[in-house]
Write an enzyme that holds these catalytic residues in place. Structure first.
Site, short mmCIF file in Angstrom:
data_model
loop_
_atom_site.label_atom_id
_atom_site.label_comp_id
_atom_site.label_asym_id
_atom_site.label_seq_id
_atom_site.Cartn_x
_atom_site.Cartn_y
_atom_site.Cartn_z
CG ASP A 1 -9.59 -4.64 -2.07
OD1 ASP A 1 -10.64 -4.87 -1.46
OD2 ASP A 1 -9.39 -3.60 -2.72
CG HIS B 1 -2.06 0.95 1.09
ND1 HIS B 1 -1.96 2.29 1.35
CD2 HIS B 1 -3.33 0.74 0.65
CE1 HIS B 1 -3.11 2.87 1.10
NE2 HIS B 1 -3.97 1.95 0.67
#
Ligand code: ACO
Length: 431
Positions: free
Chosen positions: A372, A313
């Site tokens: 996710d 991320h």
């Protein structure tokens, strides 16, 4: 208190100038370089916005090092535990959690705006049966402005509010209609007696021959709770790529439906919202635990474009708090939906996570599971088809997009967003 400044010096010419340090309520201070060109004849270069704040916002705060995510100051785990998605949507859009009466009014209005214009049906029918639902979402949401000419004065706060409410209300209805079109089933109208998540599940799965909700109005509370949780966790994430796209498009004065359609397009990419679909495809491709080392090696190979989907991320460099919540929810959902928590894909995901978290490459680059990595496993347990996963994200993120759009449009002195570049082409030349 004297203003804190920072001096930038051009070491070639010796020219220097002072720039203000801006501070938010919490978080890293920011150098205001808006006068850099005027003062020094220079621009900044920051492709991918690695160190750039594009706006001021009071909606969401992230501390990537500590794994903190706050919506309007409230920690994400508290909201996930205690609120419904529409309570969170109200919070994001209006700045405060509503009392019971205000929340009921908000939800009533969402119910009122949920219906689609009947002309939309023929529009949806125009798509080929195998159109990707995200392609349909971009087109249909972008076309909504054609239905609401009379409420598109963006200088009118009430027009802005209604546009935002319409998008929040209609997004699950459009999403379910796209799915029903793809499988050739009749559209199901929204029902204002159902909650937001119940309504979505009913529009997705109810059949003329077999109702999803039985005569006692029963709908599996585990499914509703799981959907609610995923929608809350995906609702906003400050200046992520799709929200920044919405803001950039809005800076031109484009209508809100076009701006949100632009955001949907950006969300679709596998580096962003498309990751949930990509994670499930990846897990299915890996198939069995013994193949994990092979795929980890591929992810580490610089000559191989493969990346471990659902890992890494831009902002979170320790853990993604949303992933921690979803991982825990997976056990509850898989067990509660009448199966067993021993879904082979979940088992595989847990093994893959453990393997990667012990690998030097992932440790060194601070790559952790993101929101996710596990969301697709829950969506799969809810019978949501894989190509609808990013659409699910779209429904949830609409709450964030419209909140940022409302915030931005209410701010005085808005300017068109127009970055500059380093030109690397030919110098002037003659034909
Ligand atoms: N698998 C393998 N290596 C990775 C991964 C990954 N998933 N993610 C990052 N890396 C490596 C990169 O190759 C790079 O290595 P290098 O320094 O040797 O060149 C380093 O880690 C840094 O990666 P960047 O791509 O520079 O990091 P950035 O912040 O630009 O990208 C992103 C973040 C897009 C999320 C990236 O980690 C990624 O592609 N992950 C997989 C896709 C994904 O899960 N996306 C969902 C994000 S969350 C969301 O939008 C909901």
């Amino acid at each position: 208190m004297t203003e804190e400044t920072l001096t930038i010096r051009n070491n070639s010419t010796g020219k220097e100038a002072d720039f203000s340090l801006l501070k938010g309520t919490i978080g890293t201070p920011v150098i205001d370089v808006s006068s850099l060109n005027k003062k020094m004849g220079l621009f900044t270069y920051d492709p991918g916005f690695m160190s750039t704040s594009s706006c001021k916002s009071s909606i969401t705060y992230i501390d990537g090092e500590k794994g903190v995510l706050l919506y309007r100051g409230y920690p994400i785990d508290q909201l996930a535990e205690k609120c419904s998605f529409l309570e969170v949507a109200h919070l994001l859009m209006n700045g405060e959690l509503a009392d019971d009466a205000k929340q009921a009014e908000f939800e009533h209005e969402i119910g009122q705006h949920a219906m689609l214009h009947e002309a939309m049906r023929s529009f949806i029918d125009g798509f080929h049966y195998d159109a990707h639902p995200m392609a349909m979402m971009v087109g249909i949401v972008g076309s909504l402005s054609a239905f609401y000419h009379s409420e598109l004065d963006m200088n009118d706060p009430e027009h802005r509010r209604i546009s935002a409410m319409r998008m929040l209300a209609k997004m699950p209805v459009i999403a379910a209609a796209c799915y029903r079109h793809s499988i050739g089933f009749p559209f199901v109208y929204p029902r204002s007696d159902l909650s937001y998540c119940e309504n979505f599940l009913n529009m997705m799965f109810s059949l003329p021959s077999q109702k999803y909700i039985d005569k006692d109005n029963y709908i599996d509370p585990v499914a509703v709770k799981a959907l609610n949780l995923l929608f809350i966790l995906h609702a906003d994430h400050e200046q992520n790529a799709s929200t920044s796209t919405v803001r950039l498009a809005s800076s031109t004065g484009a209508n809100p439906y076009a701006c949100i359609a632009a955001g949907i397009g950006a969300l679709w990419g596998p580096a962003h919202g498309g990751a949930n679909e990509a994670v499930l495809s990846m897990l299915e491709e890996i198939g069995t635990v013994d193949r994990i080392p092979e795929f980890i090696a591929k992810a580490k190979d610089k000559n191989d474009p493969f990346r471990l989907m659902g890992f890494g991320h831009r902002v979170y460099k320790n853990f993604d708090p949303r992933a921690t919540i979803i991982r825990k929810a997976c056990y509850e959902v898989l067990e509660g939906l009448g199966g067993s928590e021993k879904d082979p894909l979940f088992e595989l995901a847990l093994e893959l996570e453990a393997y990667a978290l012990n690998d030097e490459y992932f440790i060194e680059k601070k790559l952790y599971p993101n929101v996710d990595f596990y969301s697709g496993i829950i969506y799969k347990a809810l019978n949501i088809p894989v190509d609808m996963f990013t659409v699910m994200f779209t429904i949830a993120r609409t709450a964030g997009w419209v909140s940022h759009w409302l915030e931005m449009m209410a701010e005085p002195g808005q300017r068109i967003s127009r970055p500059r570049q380093i030109y690397t082409g030919h110098d002037i030349r003659n034909i």
